[in-house]
Design an enzyme around this catalytic site. Structure first.
Site, short mmCIF file in Angstrom:
data_model
loop_
_atom_site.label_atom_id
_atom_site.label_comp_id
_atom_site.label_asym_id
_atom_site.label_seq_id
_atom_site.Cartn_x
_atom_site.Cartn_y
_atom_site.Cartn_z
N ASP A 179 0.89 -1.27 -0.01
CA ASP A 179 -0.14 -0.14 -0.14
C ASP A 179 0.98 1.37 -0.02
O ASP A 179 0.60 2.14 0.76
CB ASP A 179 -1.01 -0.11 1.07
CG ASP A 179 -1.82 1.23 1.17
OD1 ASP A 179 -2.36 1.56 0.15
OD2 ASP A 179 -2.05 1.55 2.52
N GLU A 414 3.76 -7.92 7.45
CA GLU A 414 2.63 -8.70 6.97
C GLU A 414 2.63 -9.51 5.96
O GLU A 414 2.09 -9.58 5.03
CB GLU A 414 1.52 -7.42 6.55
CG GLU A 414 1.20 -6.45 7.58
CD GLU A 414 0.10 -5.57 7.16
OE1 GLU A 414 -0.54 -5.57 6.15
OE2 GLU A 414 -0.79 -5.20 8.20
N TYR A 471 -6.12 -2.97 13.10
CA TYR A 471 -7.14 -1.93 12.56
C TYR A 471 -8.74 -2.16 13.20
O TYR A 471 -9.35 -1.93 12.27
CB TYR A 471 -7.18 -1.90 10.95
CG TYR A 471 -5.79 -1.14 10.74
CD1 TYR A 471 -5.67 0.08 10.64
CD2 TYR A 471 -4.61 -1.97 10.27
CE1 TYR A 471 -4.33 0.79 10.25
CE2 TYR A 471 -3.43 -1.44 9.92
CZ TYR A 471 -3.47 -0.14 9.99
OH TYR A 471 -2.25 0.48 9.63
N TYR A 475 -10.67 -1.04 9.51
CA TYR A 475 -10.79 -2.08 8.55
C TYR A 475 -11.94 -3.01 9.11
O TYR A 475 -12.77 -3.80 8.61
CB TYR A 475 -9.82 -2.77 8.00
CG TYR A 475 -8.78 -1.73 7.17
CD1 TYR A 475 -9.40 -1.22 6.00
CD2 TYR A 475 -7.48 -1.60 7.58
CE1 TYR A 475 -8.47 -0.34 5.45
CE2 TYR A 475 -6.86 -0.81 6.97
CZ TYR A 475 -7.27 0.03 5.82
OH TYR A 475 -6.41 0.62 4.86
N GLU A 506 1.17 -0.76 13.82
CA GLU A 506 0.36 -0.09 13.30
C GLU A 506 -0.94 -0.02 13.90
O GLU A 506 -1.41 -1.07 14.31
CB GLU A 506 0.27 -0.39 11.79
CG GLU A 506 1.52 -0.30 10.96
CD GLU A 506 1.26 -0.81 9.44
OE1 GLU A 506 0.06 -0.84 8.95
OE2 GLU A 506 2.21 -1.19 8.79
N TRP A 551 -0.13 4.50 12.84
CA TRP A 551 0.13 4.50 11.40
C TRP A 551 -0.62 5.62 10.95
O TRP A 551 -1.96 5.52 10.99
CB TRP A 551 -0.58 3.17 10.95
CG TRP A 551 -0.11 3.07 9.25
CD1 TRP A 551 -0.83 3.20 8.50
CD2 TRP A 551 1.06 2.60 8.86
NE1 TRP A 551 -0.40 2.82 7.01
CE2 TRP A 551 0.97 2.62 7.39
CE3 TRP A 551 2.46 2.53 9.26
CZ2 TRP A 551 1.93 2.29 6.52
CZ3 TRP A 551 3.52 2.12 8.42
CH2 TRP A 551 3.27 2.05 6.99
C1 BDP Z 1 -1.36 -2.23 6.74
C2 BDP Z 1 -0.07 -2.13 6.06
C3 BDP Z 1 0.30 -0.83 5.68
C4 BDP Z 1 -0.95 -0.06 5.09
C5 BDP Z 1 -1.84 0.09 6.30
C6 BDP Z 1 -3.31 0.65 5.71
O1 BDP Z 1 1.33 -2.76 6.70
O2 BDP Z 1 1.43 -0.71 4.47
O3 BDP Z 1 -0.76 1.14 4.60
O4 BDP Z 1 -2.35 -1.68 6.57
O5 BDP Z 1 -4.09 -0.10 5.24
O6 BDP Z 1 -1.92 -3.51 6.51
O7 BDP Z 1 -3.40 1.83 5.68
#
Ligand code: BDP
Length: 600
Positions: A179, A414, A471, A475, A506, A551
């Site tokens: 990403d 990841e 997340y 997410y 993150e 993040w």
């Molecule tokens: C994580 C990844 C990172 C992405 C982030 C996202 O490690 O590179 O930018 O998600 O979705 O899974 O913001």
């Protein structure tokens, strides 16, 4: 590998500037076709990614080779010197020709490579330097991509019954399993450095602490004939230790330790003299250790406050940008942070020098992103990744081994460890052993695990430090922070039983700067603050959590797709480094959290 430095014995010739450039039209590949280049060449800045320096889509969407060239002449004063051409990073594959002779070939876009050119350069005339660069990513490159395959982050659904049929009428694409925008080209400095004919090839420094003294083990690799003399000076340039020989140990009485920000990141300098050559390498005396669920620096419990970052900015893309590095260091301190992870690839060497000097702790990551993402087969058994992965780790450690700021190696971000748990475990535990065996300072080793079925995953728990990207609330369980905290706690209960330190490497929420709401919903600045506040208060209850890395440090560019409007917007800062409310929130939170002893 030594960084090119000017001193009384060595010189550096800067080859950065405006080069000639053109994209392949798909017919030349790795071959240099001088008439094609001459007909199509245009100006491009080096170092920088080429993609955003021009204004047509073809530079963003390019998939394959591109060509760079320039001429240079070498000053006569260097006639008796050894000359080495060094590229700090060319992304992702490079073939380098000097006066039409292939002098170097390199796979991997984020680490330096060099070639001795003493015998190839011409004197009293121009030398032609040409570089063919390939930006394609596939299952044997790092980072991983789906060359002409299925987009993992873009939107790839053709909307017709047959995906295979749709492939026929779509143009060739270079689809990342990651990403961040696949910025390519000569991304970092290009230089020639000189040495004497008998020269110092490498310096390895392994400091340790013994009571109030520092013990500095060293090893010097040389080529040619001569005696090695080693001298250590302190910050005031006072000699504090000396030795002869290419291998040995020096005791520094009452040593001052390298401590992370806001404490004193004290640096010593080791100056090595060999025959007519000389090189000075800075280092710090500090220890790093994992004990049960604690992460100790200099024997004290360290708490990671910081970020996942990117090398990314408007126009220069992923190119080396010293003002951004200096600014980012300043912002890291402004937010009262003390660390960052080089997500998702090794950064430019200058950033590590700054971190050494400013006391910012680094988790140093390889470019192994996206292993197994979006594939229906066992990546560890299907794809040829191991050999390249090992060579990247070898080169990364060789480049960064002496930096006191580097306290842990991250082998990857990841990878899929959930769907093929047994072969994943075999891959990651053996690579973990390999990494440990290469590091002279034997720092902790880890990889960063994605949101997955942590009960099925057998690899993450084997690492020295559990590093997870989560997340909940974004997410997963989007916007529902009560449920998010509940799910997070279920998972944290699991990790607590493993009895290792855990860093949340993150967590975050896309946030449009300037979008404000009274009732905090997703994408608003208020939501970002609420999200972090809720999650952080769960971290505060658990002592085995030894770090929080939101993040991301700043917004960054990505491939286009329905999930990304103007890139990834999870930054606490905008792409041009202006603070969102979240940056102020962390600045205030971290003011109250000391680097040492927060939870113990
Ligand atoms: C994580 C990844 C990172 C992405 C982030 C996202 O490690 O590179 O930018 O998600 O979705 O899974 O913001």
């Amino acid at each position: 590998m030594l960084y090119p430095r000017v001193n009384e014995k060595r010189s550096v010739i800067d080859l950065n500037g405006v080069w000639s450039f053109c994209l392949d039209d798909g017919t030349h590949g790795a071959n240099i076709d001088n008439s094609f280049i001459n007909e199509n060449k245009e100006n491009i800045a080096v170092p920088a990614s080429y993609n955003d320096q021009k204004d047509e889509l073809k530079y963003r969407e390019h998939c394959g080779w591109a060509y760079y060239e320039r001429t240079f002449s070498v000053p006569d004063v260097f006639r008796n010197e050894r000359l080495v051409l060094r590229f700090d990073a060319v992304t992702h594959y490079a073939k380098v020709y000097l006066n039409s002779v292939l002098i170097a070939e390199h796979k991997g876009g984020f680490l330096p490579f060099e070639a001795e050119i003493t015998e190839v350069v011409k004197w009293n005339q121009d030398n032609l330097l040409q570089v063919a660069v390939d930006n394609r990513v596939n299952h044997s490159t790092l980072p991983v991509g789906n060359e002409d395959g299925t987009a993992f982050f873009g939107s790839d659904n053709a909307g017709v019954p047959s995906v295979e049929a749709a492939k026929k009428w779509r143009k060739k694409r270079n689809l990342p399993n990651f990403d961040f925008f696949n910025y390519a080209g000569i991304n970092r400095n290009v230089r020639i450095y000189t040495t004497k004919k008998d020269y110092i090839n490498d310096i390895t420094i392994v400091p340790s602490i013994s009571g109030s003294d520092g013990i500095v083990r060293y090893e010097i690799e040389t080529c040619g004939k001569g005696e090695v003399f080693v001298q250590i000076t302190d910050r005031e340039k006072k000699t504090v230790g000396e030795a002869m020989g290419c291998k040995g140990e020096i005791r520094i009485k009452n040593a001052r330790l390298w401590n992370p920000y806001p404490e004193d990141p004290y640096l010593y300098t080791m100056t090595v003299t060999f025959a007519e050559d000389r090189y000075s390498q800075r280092f710090g005396i500090r220890s790093v250790e994992v004990k049960g669920s604690r992460f100790l620096i200099n024997g004290k419990d360290f708490y990671f406050k910081g970020f996942g970052k990117h090398e990314d900015g408007a126009v220069f893309g992923r190119g080396f940008n010293l003002p951004y590095d200096v600014k980012d260091m300043s912002l890291i301190k402004w937010m009262n942070a003390n660390s960052f992870r080089t997500s998702h690839y090794p950064y430019a060497e200058e950033m590590y020098d700054l971190a050494d000097e400013e006391g910012i702790v680094i988790i140093d990551e390889t470019p192994a992103v996206g292993i197994g993402a979006g594939t229906a087969c066992d990546p560890y058994k299907t794809f040829n990744i191991r050999e390249h992965h090992e060579s990247v780790i070898r080169d990364l450690i060789s480049r960064d081994k002496n930096h006191p700021s580097v306290v842990m190696w991250s082998m990857a971000n990841e990878p899929d460890t959930e769907h093929w748990p047994t072969s994943a475990k075999e891959y990651w535990t053996s690579l973990y052993e390999f990494t440990h065996s290469l590091d002279p300072q034997d720092r902790p080793v880890t990889f960063v695990c994605c949101q997955n079925n942590y009960e099925a995953d057998l690899s993450t728990r084997e690492m020295d430090v559990i590093c997870i990207n989560r997340y909940y609330g974004w997410y997963n369980l989007s916007g529902d922070m009560d449920a998010a905290c509940y799910a997070l706690n279920l998972e944290l209960d699991f990790w607590q039983g493993i009895n290792k330190p855990l860093i949340m490497t993150e967590y975050g929420a896309d946030t449009l700067n300037g979008y404000h709401l009274t009732a905090p919903e997703m994408f608003s600045e208020e939501f970002q603050v609420m999200y972090y506040d809720r999650i952080n208060s769960e971290f505060d209850k658990r002592s085995f959590i030894v770090g929080e890395h939101p993040w991301n440090f700043a917004d960054f560019n990505t491939i286009q797709g329905v999930y990304r409007a103007d890139g990834n917007r999870k930054g606490l800062l905008t792409r041009d480094r202006r603070p969102k409310m979240g940056a102020h929130y962390f600045k205030n939170r971290w003011k109250e959290i000391p680097s040492f002893g927060y939870k113990k």
